[in-house]
Enzyme design. Structure first.
Site, PDB file in Angstrom:
ATOM      1  N   ARG A 268       0.866  -1.186   0.000  1.00 54.50           N
ATOM      2  CA  ARG A 268       0.000   0.000   0.000  1.00 54.50           C
ATOM      3  C   ARG A 268       0.900   1.232   0.000  1.00 54.50           C
ATOM      4  NH1 ARG A 268       0.305   1.919   5.237  1.00 54.50           N
ATOM      5  NH2 ARG A 268       0.378   0.357   6.901  1.00 54.50           N
ATOM      6  N   HIS A 272      -2.075   3.515   6.441  1.00 56.43           N
ATOM      7  CA  HIS A 272      -3.003   2.432   6.755  1.00 56.43           C
ATOM      8  C   HIS A 272      -4.440   2.927   6.639  1.00 56.43           C
ATOM      9  CE1 HIS A 272      -4.707  -1.075   8.695  1.00 56.43           C
ATOM     10  NE2 HIS A 272      -5.297  -0.295   9.584  1.00 56.43           N
ATOM     11  N   TYR A 282       7.524   4.488   9.952  1.00 57.27           N
ATOM     12  CA  TYR A 282       7.900   3.076  10.029  1.00 57.27           C
ATOM     13  C   TYR A 282       8.298   2.476   8.681  1.00 57.27           C
ATOM     14  CZ  TYR A 282       2.922   2.632   8.737  1.00 57.27           C
ATOM     15  OH  TYR A 282       1.699   2.768   8.132  1.00 57.27           O
TER      16      TYR A 282
END
Length: 370
Positions: A268, A272, A282
């Site tokens: 992706r 999120h 991250y």
């Protein structure tokens, strides 16, 4: 430690199982067929339609992110990068099949027949967004991680009991494969040989948790083996590979051969969800760049252009049409009467209100009348 007993070597057994899960690819990053034996040989019309749906999904994602930032949508989980995984798998389904989506799988249920304006209302938390037309075989997107896997086992068993030649299909992410519902769902369907297709979209991160910390399994696909389910890992950025895997799984299911498990290895590009997630905390820019080279839309575009059936003009036409459809859908969603607390109470209790809600209903009714 490896056992000295040649008749008992569980480590070797595990390694042999894991080695069998090579990622299936048909179309490489340059848009070239690298496995002609698996090429589904779709017609030019089918290829153009699949590409058009993927482009529509990319534009829908861009517009949905913009609408969310404007405060015109509520919950939204970006889909860019997963178009091949989502749309090519749906392309292998039939209208009578039932889709049980996760919260990132809005594009599939829209293409399956859910009006886009209702999908926008679902994002806003409006009850009308969950009112699915009777001829559309989908459930509203599941927010509880992995719960759709158990539901899918039940829907598939119901189809099986009724002798229907259709399948129940569900999606979750790599994080969903760590949930108990995931294991219960595939085990139940496997035990009853129900017509289900379980898809894990391994987009490398469950919010901020990398796939490597989700499980020590080399592949997520191998988890289906424990449930006695035919399982496969495919290049989730390759629409042809995803299509073939799903098509073959469906054929086995309607033939009475039971469920299948598909892991699509994808990525992706966005956060999120739009609810405050920051992927730069991250994920590295180097990782993003490597996956951008595998972009499913770019890859498929190269393939179709080389065949002479896609062009910049055609893509622009699809994009403009998508923008118009989205504009009309959001306008229709805006025209729906705003949701009231009394609406929710009435919907939940069609007959008689419990005593503890009667007083609350009157209080809110008075507030809403002002």
């Amino acid at each position: 430690m490896t056992s000295n007993n040649n008749l008992f070597d569980p480590v070797k057994n595990l390694q042999e199982i894991e080695e069998k899960f090579e990622m299936v690819q048909i179309l490489n990053e340059n848009g070239e067929i690298v496995n002609d034996a698996l090429d589904p040989k779709l017609s030019d019309e089918e290829l153009v339609e699949l590409m058009s749906r993927m482009v529509f999904t990319r534009i829908l994602d861009q517009r949905s992110i913009s609408l969310n930032r404007q405060g015109r949508l509520g919950f939204y989980a970006p889909t860019a990068g997963q178009e091949a995984s989502q749309i090519a798998s749906h392309f292998a389904l039939e209208k009578e099949d039932y889709i049980l989506p996760g919260y990132r799988d809005v594009p599939q249920i829209v293409l399956h027949g859910l009006p886009l304006w209702k999908a926008f209302l679902w994002s806003r938390g409006h009850f009308v967004g969950g009112q699915i037309p009777e001829d559309v075989n989908v459930l509203p997107p599941q927010i509880i991680i992995g719960a759709q896997y158990i539901q899918t086992a039940g829907v598939a068993l119901g189809m099986q009991k009724r002798g229907k030649k259709s399948v129940a299909v569900t999606y979750t992410g790599d994080g969903g494969s760590s949930q108990g519902d995931f294991y219960e769902g595939i085990n139940f369907a496997g035990a009853f040989k129900s017509p289900a297709i379980f898809i894990v979209q391994n987009n490398q991160f469950a919010i901020s948790t990398p796939r490597a910390l989700q499980t020590s399994a080399t592949t997520i696909a191998q988890k289906g083996v424990a449930a006695g389910i035919p399982s496969i890992q495919v290049d989730g950025m390759d629409p042809l590979a995803v299509y073939v895997a799903t098509r073959d799984a469906r054929e086995r299911a309607v033939a009475g051969e039971g469920p299948s498990f598909i892991e699509t290895v994808c990525y992706r590009y966005g956060p999120h969800t739009m609810a405050g997630d920051d992927p730069t905390r991250y994920r590295s820019s180097e990782t993003d760049s490597e996956w951008e080279k595998k972009d499913p839309v770019v890859r498929f575009r190269k393939y179709l252009e080389a065949k002479g059936i896609w062009s910049e003009e055609k893509e622009t036409e699809v994009i403009e049409k998508a923008k118009e459809e989205i504009k009309a859908a959001i306008k229709q969603a805006d025209g729906v009467q705003k949701q009231k607390v009394t609406d929710l109470i009435s919907i939940m209790h069609k007959d008689e209100l419990p005593y503890n809600l009667k007083e609350q209903y009157e209080i809110y009714k008075e507030k809403e009348s002002k």
